[in-house]
Design a protein around this motif. Structure first.
Motif, PDB file in Angstrom:
ATOM      1  N   ILE A 176       0.817  -1.213   0.000  1.00  0.00           N
ATOM      2  CA  ILE A 176       0.000   0.000   0.000  1.00  0.00           C
ATOM      3  C   ILE A 176       0.851   1.264   0.000  1.00  0.00           C
ATOM      4  O   ILE A 176       0.570   2.215  -0.725  1.00  0.00           O
ATOM      5  CB  ILE A 176      -0.952   0.006   1.225  1.00  0.00           C
ATOM      6  CG1 ILE A 176      -1.943  -1.157   1.104  1.00  0.00           C
ATOM      7  CG2 ILE A 176      -1.696   1.332   1.325  1.00  0.00           C
ATOM      8  CD1 ILE A 176      -2.837  -1.326   2.296  1.00  0.00           C
ATOM      9  N   SER A 177       1.914   1.275   0.813  1.00  0.00           N
ATOM     10  CA  SER A 177       2.753   2.464   0.923  1.00  0.00           C
ATOM     11  C   SER A 177       4.216   2.051   0.938  1.00  0.00           C
ATOM     12  O   SER A 177       4.810   1.864   1.998  1.00  0.00           O
ATOM     13  CB  SER A 177       2.395   3.243   2.201  1.00  0.00           C
ATOM     14  OG  SER A 177       3.107   4.444   2.279  1.00  0.00           O
ATOM     15  N   SER A 237      -4.110   5.832   1.803  1.00  0.00           N
ATOM     16  CA  SER A 237      -3.286   5.355   0.686  1.00  0.00           C
ATOM     17  C   SER A 237      -4.005   4.247  -0.079  1.00  0.00           C
ATOM     18  O   SER A 237      -3.987   4.212  -1.313  1.00  0.00           O
ATOM     19  CB  SER A 237      -1.943   4.838   1.202  1.00  0.00           C
ATOM     20  OG  SER A 237      -1.168   5.884   1.758  1.00  0.00           O
ATOM     21  N   LYS A 240      -6.752   5.818  -2.190  1.00  0.00           N
ATOM     22  CA  LYS A 240      -6.244   6.448  -3.412  1.00  0.00           C
ATOM     23  C   LYS A 240      -5.798   5.400  -4.427  1.00  0.00           C
ATOM     24  O   LYS A 240      -6.001   5.578  -5.636  1.00  0.00           O
ATOM     25  CB  LYS A 240      -5.089   7.395  -3.073  1.00  0.00           C
ATOM     26  CG  LYS A 240      -5.517   8.641  -2.331  1.00  0.00           C
ATOM     27  CD  LYS A 240      -4.409   9.676  -2.233  1.00  0.00           C
ATOM     28  CE  LYS A 240      -3.248   9.180  -1.407  1.00  0.00           C
ATOM     29  NZ  LYS A 240      -2.217  10.255  -1.231  1.00  0.00           N
ATOM     30  N   ARG A 241      -5.193   4.317  -3.949  1.00  0.00           N
ATOM     31  CA  ARG A 241      -4.786   3.261  -4.872  1.00  0.00           C
ATOM     32  C   ARG A 241      -5.999   2.615  -5.528  1.00  0.00           C
ATOM     33  O   ARG A 241      -5.984   2.263  -6.707  1.00  0.00           O
ATOM     34  CB  ARG A 241      -3.965   2.203  -4.135  1.00  0.00           C
ATOM     35  CG  ARG A 241      -2.511   2.595  -3.918  1.00  0.00           C
ATOM     36  CD  ARG A 241      -1.726   1.489  -3.237  1.00  0.00           C
ATOM     37  NE  ARG A 241      -0.310   1.831  -3.154  1.00  0.00           N
ATOM     38  CZ  ARG A 241       0.588   1.607  -4.098  1.00  0.00           C
ATOM     39  NH1 ARG A 241       0.211   1.009  -5.222  1.00  0.00           N
ATOM     40  NH2 ARG A 241       1.854   1.963  -3.956  1.00  0.00           N
ATOM     41  N   THR A 242      -7.058   2.451  -4.759  1.00  0.00           N
ATOM     42  CA  THR A 242      -8.292   1.863  -5.290  1.00  0.00           C
ATOM     43  C   THR A 242      -8.885   2.745  -6.384  1.00  0.00           C
ATOM     44  O   THR A 242      -9.389   2.252  -7.403  1.00  0.00           O
ATOM     45  CB  THR A 242      -9.322   1.671  -4.169  1.00  0.00           C
ATOM     46  OG1 THR A 242      -8.774   0.824  -3.151  1.00  0.00           O
ATOM     47  CG2 THR A 242     -10.603   1.047  -4.699  1.00  0.00           C
ATOM     48  N   LYS A 246      -3.046   9.857  -7.355  1.00  0.00           N
ATOM     49  CA  LYS A 246      -1.854  10.102  -6.556  1.00  0.00           C
ATOM     50  C   LYS A 246      -2.159  10.979  -5.355  1.00  0.00           C
ATOM     51  O   LYS A 246      -1.727  10.704  -4.237  1.00  0.00           O
ATOM     52  CB  LYS A 246      -0.775  10.772  -7.416  1.00  0.00           C
ATOM     53  CG  LYS A 246       0.516  11.046  -6.657  1.00  0.00           C
ATOM     54  CD  LYS A 246       1.562  11.685  -7.562  1.00  0.00           C
ATOM     55  CE  LYS A 246       2.843  11.969  -6.771  1.00  0.00           C
ATOM     56  NZ  LYS A 246       3.873  12.628  -7.630  1.00  0.00           N
TER      57      LYS A 246
END
Length: 282
Positions: A176-177, A237, A240-242, A246
């Motif tokens: 994830i990060s 995070s 936002k990835r889903t 950015k």
């Protein structure tokens, strides 16, 4: 260099605005009601870009801001519990309205709608619980607890960045990060625990409202902020990835959007409230 200057100036103004707001109860309530509204507006704008998702951006935002004011009024004993009735009616409306919207994926819209309240409105409203502790049976405004949470979050970010940059080798949550490291997290935690001990010593001598917290309990609160602040960052995070983005926005030059700036606090504040109630301090 220019981006660093912009980021630094924005960061200083951001910190100054929060610190100054806690000098006055009305200023604190108005600032974080605005923050709540801006964050929900930003969030609903992002999720509405997803296919078959159509949250009612305006009503979600107004409902969240109203809930913040309602909790502030209730915690300060300016309003009765009936102040929450309009909010509950609004939530029911948002659920029922989807029956008539003919959306091909109504459950997705329901889920994102409710998340705007559970992830943003409710956590921000818990600031009021910390800001109006009961003293001799009556709520009295105090900046000590809520401002301390923000200070711990800032110190945790600073310590994690410095230690992670110099010593970071083992990834904390690479899926994830990828930039976060165990070394950075430990460095941030150590800095927060030291600051918590110092706050406990200093405020224990000079600030009456802080006497309810012993030094070990201040350090326990600091550890709670570190753990759940980190979780809050990771949750945003993942969000936002889903969505494949950015930054959540660009309202804060050099820092992204409102969710980017307040992600850690969205889990830290509710966790601190639970912690304090658990040890019977609030």
């Amino acid at each position: 260099m220019k981006n660093l200057i912009v980021r630094s100036v924005t960061g200083l103004l951001f910190v100054a605005a929060i610190v100054c707001s806690f000098l006055n109860a009305v200023a604190m309530i108005m600032l974080f009601a605005l923050v709540t509204g801006l964050t929900i507006w930003e969030y609903t704008g992002l999720v509405n870009e997803q296919e078959n998702v159509n949250t009612n951006r305006f009503i979600c935002t107004v409902a969240g801001v109203y809930f913040f004011f309602a909790v502030a009024g209730f915690c300060s004993e300016l309003t009765p519990t009936a102040v929450f009735i309009p909010y509950l009616i609004t939530i029911i409306y948002l659920m029922v309205a989807e029956l008539y919207a003919k959306n091909p994926q109504p459950v997705d819209t329901w889920a994102y709608t409710m998340l705007s309240q559970m992830w943003i409105a409710v956590p921000f409203s818990t600031i009021n619980i910390l800001a109006f502790p009961a003293t001799d049976g009556f709520p009295v405004f105090s900046c000590v607890l809520p401002l301390s949470v923000f200070v711990f979050l800032w110190l945790n970010d600073t310590g994690a960045y410095l230690c992670g940059s110099m010593l970071g080798r083992h990834r904390l949550f690479p899926r994830i990060s990828p930039k976060k490291s165990w070394e950075g997290s430990i460095g941030g935690a150590v800095l927060v625990l030291i600051a918590a001990a110092v706050i406990g010593i200093v405020l224990g001598k000079y600030e009456q409202t802080a006497n309810i917290l012993s030094i070990p309990k201040w350090m326990g609160m600091g550890l709670i902020v570190v753990v759940f602040g980190t979780f809050g960052d990771l949750v945003e995070s993942l969000f936002k990835r889903t969505l494949g983005i950015k930054d959540s926005g660009n309202i804060l030059p050099g820092h992204g959007g409102m969710l980017d700036r307040f992600d850690s606090s969205l889990m830290a504040f509710p966790a601190v409230v639970i912690y304090l109630y658990t040890i019977s301090l609030v």
